[in-house]
Design a protein around this motif. Structure first.
Motif, PDB file in Angstrom:
ATOM      1  N   TYR A 251       0.808  -1.209   0.000  1.00  0.00           N
ATOM      2  CA  TYR A 251       0.000   0.000   0.000  1.00  0.00           C
ATOM      3  C   TYR A 251       0.849   1.270   0.000  1.00  0.00           C
ATOM      4  O   TYR A 251       0.361   2.344  -0.369  1.00  0.00           O
ATOM      5  N   HIS A 252       2.116   1.162   0.383  1.00  0.00           N
ATOM      6  CA  HIS A 252       3.022   2.285   0.169  1.00  0.00           C
ATOM      7  C   HIS A 252       3.267   2.487  -1.328  1.00  0.00           C
ATOM      8  O   HIS A 252       3.347   3.624  -1.807  1.00  0.00           O
TER       9      HIS A 252
ATOM     10  N   LEU B 298      -6.065  -8.668  -1.160  1.00  0.00           N
ATOM     11  CA  LEU B 298      -5.385  -7.495  -0.609  1.00  0.00           C
ATOM     12  C   LEU B 298      -4.097  -7.180  -1.358  1.00  0.00           C
ATOM     13  O   LEU B 298      -3.639  -6.026  -1.341  1.00  0.00           O
ATOM     14  N   PHE B 299      -3.506  -8.165  -2.015  1.00  0.00           N
ATOM     15  CA  PHE B 299      -2.284  -7.942  -2.778  1.00  0.00           C
ATOM     16  C   PHE B 299      -2.573  -7.707  -4.264  1.00  0.00           C
ATOM     17  O   PHE B 299      -1.902  -6.884  -4.894  1.00  0.00           O
ATOM     18  N   PHE B 300      -3.540  -8.412  -4.825  1.00  0.00           N
ATOM     19  CA  PHE B 300      -3.805  -8.295  -6.255  1.00  0.00           C
ATOM     20  C   PHE B 300      -4.577  -7.022  -6.598  1.00  0.00           C
ATOM     21  O   PHE B 300      -4.346  -6.426  -7.665  1.00  0.00           O
ATOM     22  N   LEU B 301      -5.484  -6.586  -5.731  1.00  0.00           N
ATOM     23  CA  LEU B 301      -6.268  -5.390  -6.023  1.00  0.00           C
ATOM     24  C   LEU B 301      -5.399  -4.146  -6.167  1.00  0.00           C
ATOM     25  O   LEU B 301      -5.570  -3.379  -7.134  1.00  0.00           O
ATOM     26  N   PRO B 302      -4.456  -3.865  -5.245  1.00  0.00           N
ATOM     27  CA  PRO B 302      -3.554  -2.715  -5.478  1.00  0.00           C
ATOM     28  C   PRO B 302      -2.751  -2.848  -6.760  1.00  0.00           C
ATOM     29  O   PRO B 302      -2.476  -1.841  -7.425  1.00  0.00           O
ATOM     30  N   LEU B 303      -2.381  -4.067  -7.127  1.00  0.00           N
ATOM     31  CA  LEU B 303      -1.626  -4.265  -8.358  1.00  0.00           C
ATOM     32  C   LEU B 303      -2.449  -3.843  -9.575  1.00  0.00           C
ATOM     33  O   LEU B 303      -1.940  -3.169 -10.489  1.00  0.00           O
TER      34      LEU B 303
ATOM     35  N   MET C  60      -2.698   0.005  -9.571  1.00  0.00           N
ATOM     36  CA  MET C  60      -1.437   0.617  -9.990  1.00  0.00           C
ATOM     37  C   MET C  60      -1.210   0.456 -11.486  1.00  0.00           C
ATOM     38  O   MET C  60      -0.691   1.362 -12.148  1.00  0.00           O
ATOM     39  N   THR C  61      -1.601  -0.673 -12.042  1.00  0.00           N
ATOM     40  CA  THR C  61      -1.445  -0.884 -13.484  1.00  0.00           C
ATOM     41  C   THR C  61      -2.282   0.107 -14.273  1.00  0.00           C
ATOM     42  O   THR C  61      -1.811   0.702 -15.263  1.00  0.00           O
ATOM     43  N   VAL C  62      -3.521   0.337 -13.844  1.00  0.00           N
ATOM     44  CA  VAL C  62      -4.396   1.290 -14.534  1.00  0.00           C
ATOM     45  C   VAL C  62      -3.835   2.705 -14.424  1.00  0.00           C
ATOM     46  O   VAL C  62      -3.774   3.461 -15.420  1.00  0.00           O
ATOM     47  N   ILE C  63      -3.392   3.092 -13.220  1.00  0.00           N
ATOM     48  CA  ILE C  63      -2.891   4.465 -13.016  1.00  0.00           C
ATOM     49  C   ILE C  63      -1.625   4.706 -13.821  1.00  0.00           C
ATOM     50  O   ILE C  63      -1.476   5.745 -14.481  1.00  0.00           O
ATOM     51  N   TYR C  64      -0.702   3.758 -13.794  1.00  0.00           N
ATOM     52  CA  TYR C  64       0.545   3.956 -14.529  1.00  0.00           C
ATOM     53  C   TYR C  64       0.317   3.939 -16.043  1.00  0.00           C
ATOM     54  O   TYR C  64       1.050   4.606 -16.791  1.00  0.00           O
TER      55      TYR C  64
END
Length: 370
Positions: A121-122, A199-204, A207-211
């Protein structure tokens, strides 16, 4: 005959089990100390990055603040993983010392999962930080304030660690609510594994969409379709994005195998670990833990190589005798010294000419007076 056969079968099984335990002990005697050394080195270098903030001469930027907190999370994860290796592997398998309670091991597991969640999450917070700086640069100072950064970092630490501690305490008759924490069936079921994996895959995914959008905006800027107040500041943001992408890449390479294996290997999962032989489980466990430690080791190198503030702070931390300057810095200093020497020589020559001219003028005045 049957009794003799059964006796011989049982004795052969005991001998095979003894040989397996002996080989496992020999392997642990070599591998676990090496992994503990890696944990110590990782924790040390990440703490050096964190402590270097005292030598940062300029004000700490939000990006640097998130990266320092991420370095602290990596140091914390290395510490917890090292303690887990000692309690769960080194003491019982090598020295045959087993604790009467599972509460310590369960607490370390809750803190370990919480520490990994803190790092993830950081990375998500850094992604949002870069998104605001690249896409909405005029609103960056008003949006990403020191108070917002402090609240985000505190929420990530407290929320991640509290979640797993509460989860391990709320399962009825299991976890911390069972005698000596001996019943942990929930940990081996797909429900818990699915929650952790999400909890690990959702941030991934986020982040992929934002980047993807950030890279699209950068491409537009390169084609002069985006107007920003400062091209220099824009390039700084792009450099910060590349740094975070490198850290994200180490996360994908080093953590994804652990997350995937954790998600598919449980009692009611696709690949129940009870059906996987020890000859496969043991090497996979060693490789997964080594990759997690390696990820924490690589991040300080990325900080030192990519972030100017960290480079200057680390250089200021070193004693003057040990301060090794890069070649380009030495060349610049020699050029400055040459310029100063040339300037000083020119100044002296001008002073000498002025004094000579003054003396000639005075002597000429005296002669005319005479």
């Amino acid at each position: 005959m049957n009794g003799n056969n059964s006796l011989s079968d049982s004795s052969s099984n005991v001998s095979l089990s003894t040989e397996a335990n002996s080989s496992k002990k020999e392997l642990y005697e070599i591998v676990v100390p090496l992994m503990l050394t890696m944990c110590f080195v990782s924790m040390f270098f990440n703490l050096v990055i964190v402590v270097s903030v005292k030598w940062v001469r300029r004000s700490v930027s939000p990006t640097l603040c998130f990266n320092l907190s991420l370095a602290a999370a990596d140091a914390y994860a290395s510490l917890i993983l090292g303690l887990g290796l000692v309690i769960n592997s080194l003491l019982p398998e090598v020295y045959n010392i087993r604790l009467h309670t599972r509460c310590i091991a369960l607490t370390l597991e809750a803190f370990r999962l919480g520490g990994l969640s803190v790092s993830v999450y950081h990375l998500l917070a850094l992604t949002v930080n870069h998104y605001v700086g690249i896409v909405r640069p005029l609103h960056y100072a008003a949006t990403v304030t020191r108070r917002a950064v402090a609240a985000t970092v505190t929420g990530i630490w407290v929320g991640s660690l509290s979640f797993f501690c509460l989860y391990f305490s709320l399962v009825r008759n299991q976890g911390f609510r069972s005698p000596y924490c001996s019943v942990n069936t929930f940990y081996q079921l797909s429900t818990f594994r699915t929650i952790v994996s999400t909890l690990f895959f959702l941030p991934l995914v986020i982040m992929t969409v934002i980047y993807s959008h950030i890279l699209f905006v950068i491409r537009q800027h390169q084609q002069r379709l985006l107007q920003v107040p400062s091209s220099r500041q824009f390039h700084r943001n792009v450099k910060a994005v590349v740094t975070t992408l490198l850290i994200l890449g180490t996360y994908l390479l080093c953590w994804m195998p652990a997350v995937l294996f954790f998600a598919v290997s449980c009692l009611d999962c696709v690949a129940p670990y009870t059906q996987i032989p020890d000859t496969v489980l043991l090497p996979v466990g060693i490789v997964i833990n080594s990759l997690i430690i390696l990820k924490s080791l690589v991040n300080p190198v990325i900080y030192a190589a990519r972030m100017t503030e960290v480079q200057d702070a680390l250089r200021a931390m070193l004693p003057k005798k040990c301060d090794v300057q890069p070649p380009d810095t030495a060349v610049r200093q020699r050029a400055l010294l040459r310029r100063r020497g040339t300037f000083t020589s020119s100044t002296r020559m001008v002073s000498f000419r002025n004094s000579t001219h003054s003396q000639r003028h005075i002597s000429g005045s005296e002669e005319s007076y005479t």
